[in-house]
Design an enzyme around this catalytic site. Structure first.
Site: not given
Length: 214
Positions: A133, A170
């Site tokens: 990701s 993230k």
């Protein structure tokens, strides 16, 4: 071949000499209290070199003495090659809580870092990247250095948890009434949390560096 009983007696000797508890030593070394107990009792199946070095550093003694291969307890002066100028940072398989509260069996290894490069009042750990990701900024298998803290500036890379999920890396975007978790890989859409849902986000730590094996 290590003499487990000798190692255990020397660890206990130092701990008593410095008036330290098992918890004190465990916190300095970055392992569980039960791990130090097993080392002192001489019942560790396979002693880990980084742990022995970390224990020696915690007491400020010669690592060879702790390992039972030297009779010289004191650290040799002016020895630039000694590991006592470095500290072991644990490598975690996963993280779901603060960096100071991970389980001992979640530690997969250690990486030595210079003392001067880390803030001694902060918790640090390496976290192994899983998935794609965050590709190409972070690739699967990369080791990311995390500094434990509960807040970061908007736009920073951080390890965060959502509800009871495991921690993930993230880019964290902060707004007055929202928090957005962004992936680098465009195949993964951002996750936006507004209003009371913002409380579902917990920041574990700030990304401070990365190691990659080619």
């Amino acid at each position: 071949m290590y003499d487990l009983k000798l190692i255990g007696s020397r660890i206990k000797e130092c701990r008593k000499e410095f008036g330290m508890t098992l918890d004190d030593v465990a916190q300095r070394v970055g392992v569980a209290k039960s791990t130090i107990q097993r080392y002192e009792a001489g019942i560790i199946t396979t002693p880990k070199l980084p742990v022995l070095v970390a224990i020696a550093n915690a007491f400020g003694v010669n690592e060879g003495w702790i390992k039972g291969i030297s009779e010289h307890k004191e650290i040799l002066k002016n020895n630039d090659n000694t590991e006592n100028n470095r500290i072991p940072v644990p490598v975690l398989g996963e993280v779901s809580a603060g960096l100071g509260s991970y389980a001992a069996d979640n530690i997969t290894g250690y990486i030595f870092e210079d003392k001067d490069s880390l803030n001694e009042n902060s918790d640090y750990a390496y976290l192994k990247v899983i998935g794609d990701s965050m590709y190409p900024e972070f690739k699967e298998g990369d080791l990311v250095l995390i500094k434990g803290q509960s807040t970061v500036e908007s736009g920073s890379y951080a390890v965060v948890t959502v509800d009871d999920e495991l921690g993930v890396i993230k880019r964290v975007i902060m707004g007055n009434k929202f928090i957005e978790l962004q992936s680098v890989n465009p195949m993964y859409p951002p996750r936006r949390f507004e209003g009371k849902d913002m409380s579902r986000i917990r920041i574990i730590g700030l990304v401070k560096g990365m190691k990659r094996t080619f």
